[in-house]
Design a protein around this motif. Structure first.
Motif, PDB file in Angstrom:
ATOM      1  N   VAL A   1     -16.681 -25.071 -45.209  1.00 11.86           N
ATOM      2  CA  VAL A   1     -15.468 -24.257 -45.294  1.00 11.86           C
ATOM      3  C   VAL A   1     -14.877 -24.409 -46.684  1.00 11.86           C
ATOM      4  O   VAL A   1     -14.590 -25.524 -47.134  1.00 11.86           O
ATOM      5  CB  VAL A   1     -14.448 -24.678 -44.220  1.00 11.86           C
ATOM      6  N   ALA A   2     -14.705 -23.325 -47.390  1.00  8.45           N
ATOM      7  CA  ALA A   2     -14.166 -23.360 -48.745  1.00  8.45           C
ATOM      8  C   ALA A   2     -12.664 -23.548 -48.714  1.00  8.45           C
ATOM      9  O   ALA A   2     -12.033 -23.590 -47.657  1.00  8.45           O
ATOM     10  CB  ALA A   2     -14.535 -22.065 -49.463  1.00  8.45           C
ATOM     11  N   SER A   3     -12.081 -23.650 -49.912  1.00 11.45           N
ATOM     12  CA  SER A   3     -10.635 -23.857 -50.026  1.00 11.45           C
ATOM     13  C   SER A   3      -9.849 -22.674 -49.460  1.00 11.45           C
ATOM     14  O   SER A   3      -8.682 -22.803 -49.121  1.00 11.45           O
ATOM     15  CB  SER A   3     -10.263 -24.085 -51.494  1.00 11.45           C
ATOM     16  N   THR A   4     -10.508 -21.512 -49.352  1.00 13.24           N
ATOM     17  CA  THR A   4      -9.843 -20.342 -48.784  1.00 13.24           C
ATOM     18  C   THR A   4      -9.740 -20.413 -47.271  1.00 13.24           C
ATOM     19  O   THR A   4      -9.062 -19.601 -46.657  1.00 13.24           O
ATOM     20  CB  THR A   4     -10.605 -19.065 -49.175  1.00 13.24           C
ATOM     21  N   GLY A   5     -10.433 -21.391 -46.677  1.00 11.14           N
ATOM     22  CA  GLY A   5     -10.424 -21.505 -45.232  1.00 11.14           C
ATOM     23  C   GLY A   5     -11.517 -20.713 -44.566  1.00 11.14           C
ATOM     24  O   GLY A   5     -11.643 -20.725 -43.337  1.00 11.14           O
ATOM     25  N   LYS A   6     -12.342 -20.000 -45.368  1.00 10.55           N
ATOM     26  CA  LYS A   6     -13.425 -19.205 -44.822  1.00 10.55           C
ATOM     27  C   LYS A   6     -14.768 -19.854 -45.162  1.00 10.55           C
ATOM     28  O   LYS A   6     -14.955 -20.323 -46.275  1.00 10.55           O
ATOM     29  CB  LYS A   6     -13.374 -17.788 -45.388  1.00 10.55           C
ATOM     30  N   PRO A   7     -15.690 -19.875 -44.206  1.00  9.41           N
ATOM     31  CA  PRO A   7     -17.016 -20.454 -44.507  1.00  9.41           C
ATOM     32  C   PRO A   7     -17.678 -19.707 -45.659  1.00  9.41           C
ATOM     33  O   PRO A   7     -17.616 -18.487 -45.744  1.00  9.41           O
ATOM     34  CB  PRO A   7     -17.789 -20.262 -43.195  1.00  9.41           C
ATOM     35  N   SER A   8     -18.271 -20.458 -46.553  1.00 12.03           N
ATOM     36  CA  SER A   8     -18.968 -19.837 -47.672  1.00 12.03           C
ATOM     37  C   SER A   8     -20.153 -20.704 -48.057  1.00 12.03           C
ATOM     38  O   SER A   8     -20.216 -21.876 -47.723  1.00 12.03           O
ATOM     39  CB  SER A   8     -18.026 -19.670 -48.869  1.00 12.03           C
ATOM     40  N   GLY A   9     -21.098 -20.161 -48.772  1.00 10.90           N
ATOM     41  CA  GLY A   9     -22.256 -20.927 -49.188  1.00 10.90           C
ATOM     42  C   GLY A   9     -23.025 -20.209 -50.268  1.00 10.90           C
ATOM     43  O   GLY A   9     -22.817 -19.024 -50.528  1.00 10.90           O
ATOM     44  N   SER A  10     -23.897 -20.941 -50.945  1.00 13.63           N
ATOM     45  CA  SER A  10     -24.751 -20.340 -51.960  1.00 13.63           C
ATOM     46  C   SER A  10     -26.144 -20.938 -51.840  1.00 13.63           C
ATOM     47  O   SER A  10     -26.287 -22.113 -51.487  1.00 13.63           O
ATOM     48  CB  SER A  10     -24.184 -20.598 -53.365  1.00 13.63           C
ATOM     49  N   PHE A  11     -27.172 -20.123 -52.109  1.00 19.53           N
ATOM     50  CA  PHE A  11     -28.537 -20.623 -52.001  1.00 19.53           C
ATOM     51  C   PHE A  11     -29.462 -19.731 -52.801  1.00 19.53           C
ATOM     52  O   PHE A  11     -29.118 -18.596 -53.167  1.00 19.53           O
ATOM     53  CB  PHE A  11     -28.982 -20.697 -50.541  1.00 19.53           C
ATOM     54  N   HIS A  12     -30.640 -20.253 -53.123  1.00 19.18           N
ATOM     55  CA  HIS A  12     -31.676 -19.502 -53.821  1.00 19.18           C
ATOM     56  C   HIS A  12     -32.723 -19.036 -52.807  1.00 19.18           C
ATOM     57  O   HIS A  12     -33.054 -19.771 -51.877  1.00 19.18           O
ATOM     58  CB  HIS A  12     -32.376 -20.367 -54.871  1.00 19.18           C
ATOM     59  N   VAL A  13     -33.263 -17.839 -53.034  1.00 19.02           N
ATOM     60  CA  VAL A  13     -34.387 -17.344 -52.249  1.00 19.02           C
ATOM     61  C   VAL A  13     -35.621 -17.375 -53.140  1.00 19.02           C
ATOM     62  O   VAL A  13     -35.621 -16.799 -54.237  1.00 19.02           O
ATOM     63  CB  VAL A  13     -34.141 -15.911 -51.738  1.00 19.02           C
ATOM     64  N   LEU A  14     -36.653 -18.085 -52.701  1.00 18.17           N
ATOM     65  CA  LEU A  14     -37.902 -18.177 -53.444  1.00 18.17           C
ATOM     66  C   LEU A  14     -38.917 -17.238 -52.805  1.00 18.17           C
ATOM     67  O   LEU A  14     -39.213 -17.354 -51.617  1.00 18.17           O
ATOM     68  CB  LEU A  14     -38.428 -19.620 -53.431  1.00 18.17           C
ATOM     69  N   THR A  15     -39.447 -16.287 -53.581  1.00 25.58           N
ATOM     70  CA  THR A  15     -40.383 -15.293 -53.047  1.00 25.58           C
ATOM     71  C   THR A  15     -41.818 -15.652 -53.422  1.00 25.58           C
ATOM     72  O   THR A  15     -42.096 -16.085 -54.543  1.00 25.58           O
ATOM     73  CB  THR A  15     -40.039 -13.900 -53.594  1.00 25.58           C
ATOM     74  N   PHE A  16     -42.722 -15.476 -52.455  1.00 21.62           N
ATOM     75  CA  PHE A  16     -44.139 -15.803 -52.653  1.00 21.62           C
ATOM     76  C   PHE A  16     -44.996 -14.639 -52.183  1.00 21.62           C
ATOM     77  O   PHE A  16     -44.616 -13.880 -51.271  1.00 21.62           O
ATOM     78  CB  PHE A  16     -44.512 -17.060 -51.864  1.00 21.62           C
ATOM     79  N   ASP A  17     -46.193 -14.553 -52.804  1.00 24.89           N
ATOM     80  CA  ASP A  17     -47.104 -13.503 -52.378  1.00 24.89           C
ATOM     81  C   ASP A  17     -47.989 -13.988 -51.227  1.00 24.89           C
ATOM     82  O   ASP A  17     -47.792 -15.089 -50.700  1.00 24.89           O
ATOM     83  CB  ASP A  17     -47.943 -12.992 -53.558  1.00 24.89           C
TER      84      ASP A  17
END
Length: 396
Positions: free
Chosen positions: A357-373
């Motif tokens: 939960v961020a300081s705004t009170g709303k759940p938030s997140g960040s992540f990377h997507v790794l793409t493969f062939d």
């Protein structure tokens, strides 16, 4: 303890009646050794009865006339020498008598432990510590007869999930000559440990002891490889393979300092190994020509091969697929993964499926997507459209 002294007159006659006038008597019991010292005092009349460790009583009835009773209370063990003074004159025939104060019963709450194994341990390595049984006055007790028990519980695991593992109970042997319990144990699980020792059901000082059991020596066969480059990469593009150091008991190492070597079986290629100081090592490699290339990851005389996603060549390394930059790559959604962008952020993280939960009170997140062939090689172009939704709501 008690001393009984018969008083005599100046001619050596035993007193048969109470002495005329007042008698000043002083007594000392002196302990002197290389490790400790103590002096017990007493006087008649008592200078301060509450402080005197020796109480002196002069007999007055028919059976006690002429007898001096000295009752003493000592809290430090050892051999004491009596010194007695009557009206300021040393009673030479009485002085220099010896009394030995022994320890009392063992008290668990006063007993103490010390030694390397009381503060740290390594998985697979026998650790030891000693417990000194003590009485209520902290004197060492040289006799056993007490009921003792010891246990070791380790909380292991990474991230949210933890396992509580009860290890084989430590072995305890009493050494009567030294007055101590010798304790040994060999943990098999790394993590936060709780080491306890009880005497007669009572925990000793600082028990349970909490410390970290470290992973043992690296096992090449247990260590494994992961990361975007375990199957290959494009010519001229750097890629990474992560080595997770693991000991022979399958414990992840959480500190650096081990030496892993990496090389590509291709002239002109480059490899570097970076110690991340957390038990992982990042291998960065760059190949200069396409084709099948052998990646060797070595620890000592052994190869690390677990985790190779392409072909594992026994006792020689991992076979990588190095593709031309112009190769046509088709995205394989089943091979595409995500990883957390960071592990601590005021804006939250997406880690193991949990958003903070961020300081705004709303759940938030960040992540990377790794793409493969379809061959498991990381995509070399950014021409893929990815749609992300939470609860059916498509995110921008």
């Amino acid at each position: 303890g008690t001393w009984v002294v018969r008083l005599h007159d100046i001619y050596g006659n035993a007193l048969t009646s109470s002495p005329a006038g007042s008698v000043d008597i002083e007594a000392e019991m002196v302990l002197q050794s290389t490790t400790k010292s103590s002096t017990l005092f007493g006087s008649l009349p008592a200078a301060d009865a509450s402080a005197d460790a020796i109480s002196i009583t002069l007999g007055s009835d028919s059976t006690q006339i002429g007898l001096l009773t000295l009752q003493y209370l000592g809290t430090i063990t050892g051999t004491y020498t009596l010194k007695l003074f009557v009206d300021g004159v040393a009673a030479t025939d009485v002085s220099n008598y010896k009394a030995y104060i022994t320890s009392g019963p063992i008290v668990g709450a006063s007993s103490t432990a010390s030694g390397k194994g009381w503060n740290s341990a390594i998985s697979g390595v026998t650790s030891s510590f000693v417990v000194v049984p003590r009485d209520k006055y902290s004197n060492r007790v040289y006799t056993s007869g007490a009921s003792v028990s010891s246990s070791l519980i380790v909380s292991s695991g990474l991230g949210v999930t933890k396992n509580l593992v009860t290890e084989t109970p430590p072995a305890v042997i009493f050494d009567a000559a030294l007055g101590q319990y010798n304790v040994t144990y060999t943990p098999s699980v790394s993590g936060t440990s709780s080491l306890s020792f009880k005497i007669n059901g009572v925990a000793i000082v600082d028990s349970p002891r909490v410390f970290t059991v470290m992973a043992g020596a690296v096992s090449a066969s247990k260590s494994f490889l992961s990361g975007p480059g375990v199957r290959g990469t494009l010519v001229g593009s750097s890629s990474q393979v992560i080595v997770q150091a693991v000991d022979s008991f399958n414990n992840f190492k959480t500190s650096g300092g081990d030496t892993f070597r990496a090389s590509l079986d291709q002239t002109g290629s480059s490899t570097t190994v970076t110690d991340n100081d957390d038990g992982t090592y990042t291998i960065t490699y760059t190949a200069i020509s396409p084709g099948a290339v052998l990646l060797r990851v070595e620890y000592g005389a052994d190869f690390v091969q677990t985790g190779c996603d392409f072909v594992t060549v026994p006792s020689s390394g991992c076979l990588l697929d190095i593709k031309n930059a112009e190769s046509v790559q088709t995205l394989d959604p089943l091979r595409t993964t995500y990883k957390a962008a960071s592990l601590s952020s005021s804006n939250g993280d997406l880690t193991l499926g949990f958003a903070s939960v961020a300081s705004t009170g709303k759940p938030s997140g960040s992540f990377h997507v790794l793409t493969f062939d379809e061959d498991g090689v990381q995509m070399g172009r950014n021409d893929v459209t990815i749609e992300v939704s939470i609860g059916g709501n498509v995110l921008s």
